[in-house]
Design a protein around this motif. Structure first.
Motif, PDB file in Angstrom:
ATOM      1  N   UNK A  82       4.226  10.901   3.380  1.00 13.65           N
ATOM      2  CA  UNK A  82       5.225  10.084   4.076  1.00 13.65           C
ATOM      3  C   UNK A  82       5.121   8.662   3.492  1.00 13.65           C
ATOM      4  N   UNK A  83       6.243   7.934   3.406  1.00 12.12           N
ATOM      5  CA  UNK A  83       6.176   6.577   2.829  1.00 12.12           C
ATOM      6  C   UNK A  83       5.107   5.697   3.467  1.00 12.12           C
ATOM      7  N   UNK A  84       4.884   5.832   4.762  1.00  6.52           N
ATOM      8  CA  UNK A  84       3.865   4.984   5.390  1.00  6.52           C
ATOM      9  C   UNK A  84       2.464   5.411   4.950  1.00  6.52           C
ATOM     10  N   UNK A  85       2.261   6.702   4.717  1.00  2.97           N
ATOM     11  CA  UNK A  85       0.965   7.177   4.205  1.00  2.97           C
ATOM     12  C   UNK A  85       0.743   6.640   2.787  1.00  2.97           C
ATOM     13  N   UNK A  86       1.794   6.705   1.980  1.00  4.40           N
ATOM     14  CA  UNK A  86       1.715   6.207   0.601  1.00  4.40           C
ATOM     15  C   UNK A  86       1.380   4.710   0.598  1.00  4.40           C
ATOM     16  N   UNK A  87       2.020   3.984   1.521  1.00  9.42           N
ATOM     17  CA  UNK A  87       1.779   2.537   1.600  1.00  9.42           C
ATOM     18  C   UNK A  87       0.328   2.244   2.003  1.00  9.42           C
ATOM     19  N   UNK A  88      -0.230   3.069   2.883  1.00 12.53           N
ATOM     20  CA  UNK A  88      -1.632   2.880   3.273  1.00 12.53           C
ATOM     21  C   UNK A  88      -2.547   3.064   2.057  1.00 12.53           C
ATOM     22  N   UNK A  89      -2.207   4.008   1.196  1.00 14.49           N
ATOM     23  CA  UNK A  89      -3.005   4.234  -0.015  1.00 14.49           C
ATOM     24  C   UNK A  89      -2.884   3.018  -0.936  1.00 14.49           C
ATOM     25  N   UNK A 157      -0.434  -5.052   5.835  1.00 13.19           N
ATOM     26  CA  UNK A 157       0.314  -5.137   4.567  1.00 13.19           C
ATOM     27  C   UNK A 157       1.066  -3.834   4.312  1.00 13.19           C
ATOM     28  N   UNK A 158       0.405  -2.705   4.560  1.00 17.71           N
ATOM     29  CA  UNK A 158       1.034  -1.395   4.333  1.00 17.71           C
ATOM     30  C   UNK A 158       2.253  -1.222   5.241  1.00 17.71           C
ATOM     31  N   UNK A 159       2.082  -1.604   6.492  1.00 17.71           N
ATOM     32  CA  UNK A 159       3.180  -1.425   7.444  1.00 17.71           C
ATOM     33  C   UNK A 159       4.331  -2.381   7.109  1.00 17.71           C
ATOM     34  N   UNK A 160       3.982  -3.613   6.776  1.00 17.65           N
ATOM     35  CA  UNK A 160       5.020  -4.591   6.428  1.00 17.65           C
ATOM     36  C   UNK A 160       5.813  -4.101   5.217  1.00 17.65           C
ATOM     37  N   UNK A 161       5.107  -3.544   4.246  1.00 16.66           N
ATOM     38  CA  UNK A 161       5.795  -3.070   3.044  1.00 16.66           C
ATOM     39  C   UNK A 161       6.697  -1.877   3.373  1.00 16.66           C
TER      40      UNK A 161
END
Lengths: 169, 163
Positions: A82-89, A157-161
């Motif tokens: 999921x995009x949010x999972x990718x952003x966390x990585x 940062x991940x969530x904001x992105x």
């Protein structure tokens, strides 16, 4: 009793005292949702019920019969995160990972709250329906999810992105 | 947690009827408060009456007020534009209600903050040894219900001697 979990109808016979968290982990073998404090303080057990985030540890499973529940196992589509999972990585939004399933579900629930114009404790203009996801807003809105590793900078940062990408699409 | 019977009320009549029929019955909303207390055996209801299926609308009354359905969650109440514009203090109390216990209670909308918590936040910390109602007392009836029991003292700073 019956629940729709990650799009699949699941059944179990349980004691009324069983929490939604214990239903997931102990009866349905969905152990992605974590048990941290088991008293609604840490947010590690956050799941989505019809798109809204709740603490599964304080929810009685019997109450959620027939509802649609999404856990961390239901976020990725096939092999694609999921995009949010990718952003966390990409943003180092975790260290040990224990709180991550709850952080992810909470972030998705929070994004929905922002889209619906729900205010938070730090929203200055209560009457506004268009609340910018400022750093302060994100921190406040995610304050129900604790991270003992202290990966908060990466998490926000991940969530904001994710929210920024969502806003552009 | 003690064993209990679980009933789901589909309307107001059923909810009131079930409470009259069963002794030691408690209305159950989101459960973040009651379930926690039941786990600690502070609350020991014999029957839980789930009222989350009851009216979740907020409607205007002829007197110019708002009638809040028993199924309205606290976060939905705080998000309602009429509440935000006409009753900003209530909206603020709901949004910040749990902040007095932010160390142990999340402040986000994950938890339906209750007015029980809100009353804590509006009471000077050093005197908040029990909770006093800040609105009409309707135990466990609605999203802004007041629970009539005392809560444990708020944590106070303790000095631990070095050994």
């Amino acid at each position: 009793m019956q629940w729709t979990i990650n799009g699949r109808v699941r059944e179990a016979e349980i004691d009324f005292r069983t929490s939604l968290l214990d239903l997931l982990r102990e009866h349905l073998d969905l152990i992605g949702t974590r048990k941290g404090c088991n008293q609604g303080a840490c947010g590690a057990c956050t799941v989505l019920v019809d798109g809204e985030r709740i603490n599964a540890c304080l929810a009685l499973a019997v109450q959620y019969q027939g509802r649609s529940i999404t856990t961390v196992e239901g976020l990725a589509q096939d092999a694609e995160l999921h995009p949010v999972q990718q952003a966390f990585v990409e943003h180092d939004g975790f260290q040990c990972g224990y709180c991550t399933p709850g952080q992810l579900c909470s972030a998705l629930g929070m994004a929905g709250e922002l889209r619906r114009g729900m205010p938070s404790a730090v929203t200055t203009d209560l009457t506004s329906d268009d609340i910018a996801p400022s750093h302060e807003e994100l921190r406040e809105r995610m304050s129900g999810n604790l991270c003992r590793c202290g990966a908060y900078n990466g998490i926000t940062a991940a969530i904001a992105s994710t929210l920024a990408t969502e806003g552009r699409s | 947690m003690r064993a209990f019977d679980y009933l789901r009320a589909d309307d107001r009549g059923q909810a009131i009827g079930a409470a009259a029929e069963h002794t030691a019955a408690r209305y159950l909303g989101g459960g973040t408060n009651l379930v926690d207390l039941m786990r600690e055996n502070i609350e020991q209801p014999a029957t839980l009456i789930d009222v989350t299926a009851l009216a979740s609308e907020i409607t205007e009354t002829d007197e110019g007020g708002l009638l809040i359905g028993a199924g309205v969650t606290n976060s939905a109440l705080a998000a309602d534009q009429r509440v935000r514009r006409r009753y900003p203090m209530l909206a603020r109390a709901l949004l910040t209600g749990a902040s007095a216990r932010s160390a142990t209670w999340p402040r986000s909308a994950v938890m339906c903050c209750s007015v029980r918590a809100a009353s804590i936040s509006m009471t000077p910390r050093h005197t908040a040894t029990s909770v006093r109602p800040v609105a009409a007392v309707m135990p466990s009836r609605a999203s802004i219900a007041i629970t009539p029991f005392s809560v444990p003292r708020l944590p106070v700073w303790q000095y631990i001697r070095p050994t």
